[in-house]
Design a protein around this motif. Structure first.
Motif, PDB file in Angstrom:
ATOM      1  N   THR A  44      48.594  39.991  29.772  1.00 45.76           N
ATOM      2  CA  THR A  44      49.079  41.119  30.583  1.00 45.76           C
ATOM      3  C   THR A  44      48.447  41.112  31.967  1.00 45.76           C
ATOM      4  O   THR A  44      47.975  42.122  32.438  1.00 45.76           O
ATOM      5  N   TYR A  45      48.472  39.942  32.583  1.00 46.95           N
ATOM      6  CA  TYR A  45      48.107  39.813  34.005  1.00 46.95           C
ATOM      7  C   TYR A  45      46.656  40.153  34.302  1.00 46.95           C
ATOM      8  O   TYR A  45      46.365  40.675  35.370  1.00 46.95           O
ATOM      9  N   GLU A  46      45.756  39.895  33.375  1.00 46.83           N
ATOM     10  CA  GLU A  46      44.359  40.252  33.625  1.00 46.83           C
ATOM     11  C   GLU A  46      43.534  39.107  34.198  1.00 46.83           C
ATOM     12  O   GLU A  46      42.350  39.267  34.477  1.00 46.83           O
ATOM     13  N   GLY A  47      44.139  37.939  34.305  1.00 51.64           N
ATOM     14  CA  GLY A  47      43.390  36.809  34.846  1.00 51.64           C
ATOM     15  C   GLY A  47      42.441  36.198  33.841  1.00 51.64           C
ATOM     16  O   GLY A  47      41.552  35.438  34.199  1.00 51.64           O
ATOM     17  N   GLY A  50      44.626  32.278  31.443  1.00 54.43           N
ATOM     18  CA  GLY A  50      44.949  30.987  32.039  1.00 54.43           C
ATOM     19  C   GLY A  50      46.328  30.448  31.712  1.00 54.43           C
ATOM     20  O   GLY A  50      46.690  29.361  32.177  1.00 54.43           O
ATOM     21  N   CYS A  64      48.725  34.829  38.242  1.00 59.42           N
ATOM     22  CA  CYS A  64      48.725  36.289  38.136  1.00 59.42           C
ATOM     23  C   CYS A  64      47.641  36.898  39.007  1.00 59.42           C
ATOM     24  O   CYS A  64      47.558  38.109  39.144  1.00 59.42           O
ATOM     25  N   LEU A  65      46.775  36.062  39.579  1.00 58.00           N
ATOM     26  CA  LEU A  65      45.700  36.562  40.439  1.00 58.00           C
ATOM     27  C   LEU A  65      46.027  36.346  41.915  1.00 58.00           C
ATOM     28  O   LEU A  65      45.136  36.317  42.760  1.00 58.00           O
TER      29      LEU A  65
ATOM     30  N   MET B   1      49.544  46.209  34.349  1.00 57.48           N
ATOM     31  CA  MET B   1      48.774  45.667  35.479  1.00 57.48           C
ATOM     32  C   MET B   1      49.726  45.139  36.537  1.00 57.48           C
ATOM     33  O   MET B   1      50.147  43.984  36.510  1.00 57.48           O
ATOM     34  N   MET B  40      42.184  41.186  43.345  1.00 58.30           N
ATOM     35  CA  MET B  40      43.518  41.331  42.744  1.00 58.30           C
ATOM     36  C   MET B  40      43.449  42.108  41.435  1.00 58.30           C
ATOM     37  O   MET B  40      44.391  42.829  41.092  1.00 58.30           O
ATOM     38  N   GLN B  41      42.334  41.963  40.715  1.00 58.28           N
ATOM     39  CA  GLN B  41      42.170  42.757  39.493  1.00 58.28           C
ATOM     40  C   GLN B  41      42.146  44.238  39.848  1.00 58.28           C
ATOM     41  O   GLN B  41      42.762  45.066  39.177  1.00 58.28           O
ATOM     42  N   LYS B  44      45.663  45.282  40.979  1.00 54.90           N
ATOM     43  CA  LYS B  44      46.638  45.361  39.883  1.00 54.90           C
ATOM     44  C   LYS B  44      46.372  46.573  38.982  1.00 54.90           C
ATOM     45  O   LYS B  44      47.300  47.185  38.467  1.00 54.90           O
TER      46      LYS B  44
END
Lengths: 159, 294
Positions: A44-47, A50, A64-65, B1, B40-41, B44
């Motif tokens: 869910t796009y948390e980085g 990978g 996503c980052l 996010m 970005m975290q 988001k």
């Protein structure tokens, strides 16, 4: 002008001139906007996972980052760009041969990270491979066959 | 996010252009983005909702490493570049120790030293090594004047630094090492290259007889963020490489800091990490210093 920008992003050799929202993530540009769904979203796009790893000018990054507007003027390669007319890349072939995946969800990101890694480290030790894989979560394999596949690809040569 | 609306995105080419853009927005509306691996975290999760995002990736003056007079690392220099740069003087090798183990390969390919020190996350490596090696931070002010701030005066609490909203960090630099100097950094985290539960940075200088006559110790992972441990540096004075003299140094560090217990580790565990990591980095920094060309 507001809230959007014109971008020119090259993905797998094809140039996309588009007007996109500033807040669009690069991974969503790749998946939703141009429809290349080989790049996955696992966390869910948390980085953290990978799975969305792509190459930005050849270097593995998590898509996503990044915002898509940040990729304006750059070259992006996704997993769809690894194979060519001669077939799978040596790393893809090695994953196939060594059973380096089970569900396959993380595979695209791992292939992109390890392709970049093998360019920098053509003859890596097992420890180096495992450390390089830290940015990619796999919840099926336990990594044993993934490491084996990367080793096998290194033995063949990456290009 | 997913980020909130971002009204404007700019990619200036020079420091002057960044200042002009910043001047167009009320304080806090425009945010500078370096590598974006932390920012970005925050964007988001909508902890930050910048009206304007100013991307520093094209500003050539913020890029690169120069070791002609000491060491200067541009704020936009990425971890992977620092990790791959093998001409960092051993006096500042801790910088490379830290950069080589931030996050993971993908993060190191994007994240920058400037972004990390300006973000000053509570558990992070770069602020601690910049403190431990006594780096100097060059900051461009809104009036175009450049000021130099010592690491001791740059880092406040977590997420707080001396770099103002209308200012731009240009570089981190260190002077030509005097005599035999060495430094080292090592952290322990819950996974390989994860955020530091404890990270220890030591830098020291030796006299002609290889006796320590100047030292700094900094620690990462405590509740107050990266911090200098003055008592640790003082305890290292006179250190001659004898491993038995290391215990009192790490004991002095433990006595002068407050280790917290949290979901990562208990205070007792953190103290043990200070002993183990401290011993390792003191030995490594000393070995590097003895091997240094005076």
């Amino acid at each position: 002008m507001s809230r959007t920008n014109e971008v020119s992003i090259t993905v797998n050799g094809e140039r996309y001139d588009e007007t996109i929202p500033n807040r669009m993530l690069l991974v969503d540009f790749i998946r939703e906007h141009i429809g290349l769904t080989g790049t996955h979203v696992g966390c869910t796009y948390e980085g953290a996972c990978g799975a969305c790893t792509v190459h930005l000018d050849g270097a593995a990054v998590k898509s996503c980052l990044m915002l898509a507007v940040q990729a304006d003027g750059h070259d992006v390669t996704t997993v769809e760009g690894l194979a060519n007319d001669d077939g799978l890349s040596p790393l893809q072939q090695a994953f196939n041969d060594q059973h380096g995946l089970q569900c396959g969800y993380c595979t695209a990101g791992i292939l992109m990270n390890m392709t970049d890694f093998l360019r920098e480290h053509p003859d890596p030790s097992e420890d180096e491979i495992r450390r390089a894989l830290i940015g990619n979560l796999c919840r099926c394999t336990g990594y044993v066959h993934i490491v084996r596949a990367v080793k096998a690809a290194a033995a063949v040569g990456t290009k | 996010m997913f980020p909130a609306e971002i009204e404007h995105y700019f990619r200036p080419q020079s420091v002057g252009e960044i200042h002009k853009l910043l001047a167009n927005y009320p304080e806090g509306d425009a945010t500078l983005i370096a590598g974006g691996q932390s920012l970005m975290q925050a964007i988001k999760s909508r902890m930050l909702r910048p009206v304007c995002l100013i991307d520093l990736q094209d500003v050539a003056d913020l890029q690169g490493i120069d070791n002609a007079n000491g060491l200067t690392i541009g704020a936009m220099t990425r971890y992977a570049v620092i990790a791959g740069y093998d001409e960092i003087p051993v006096a500042y090798a801790a910088i490379r120790d830290a950069a080589s183990h931030v996050g993971d390969r993908q993060v190191r390919n994007r994240g920058t030293i400037g972004g990390s020190v300006c973000w000053n996350y509570v558990a992070s490596c770069m602020p601690t090594v910049v403190l431990g090696t006594n780096g100097c931070l060059r900051i461009s002010g809104a009036d175009g004047e450049v000021r130099e701030v010592a690491a001791d005066d740059f880092f406040f609490g977590p997420f707080e630094t001396a770099c103002g909203e209308d200012e731009i960090l240009l570089s981190v630099s260190w002077p030509t090492p005097s005599g035999k100097s060495g430094s080292a950094y090592k952290k322990w985290g819950l996974a390989t290259d994860a955020l530091p539960v404890v990270g220890m940075c030591v830098s020291l200088s030796l006299d002609g007889g290889n006796i320590c006559n100047d030292a700094r110790v900094a620690i990462a992972g405590l509740a107050d963020g990266g911090q200098l441990v003055t008592a640790g540096g003082a305890a290292l004075l006179g250190f001659d490489g004898n491993p038995e003299a290391i215990g009192p140094v790490t004991a002095a560090v433990i006595d002068s800091v407050e280790c917290q217990s949290d979901h990562w580790a208990s205070a007792v565990y953190r103290e043990q990490l200070i002993r183990n990591l401290g011993a390792e980095v003191i030995e490594r920094a000393y070995q590097r210093a003895t091997a240094a060309q005076p």
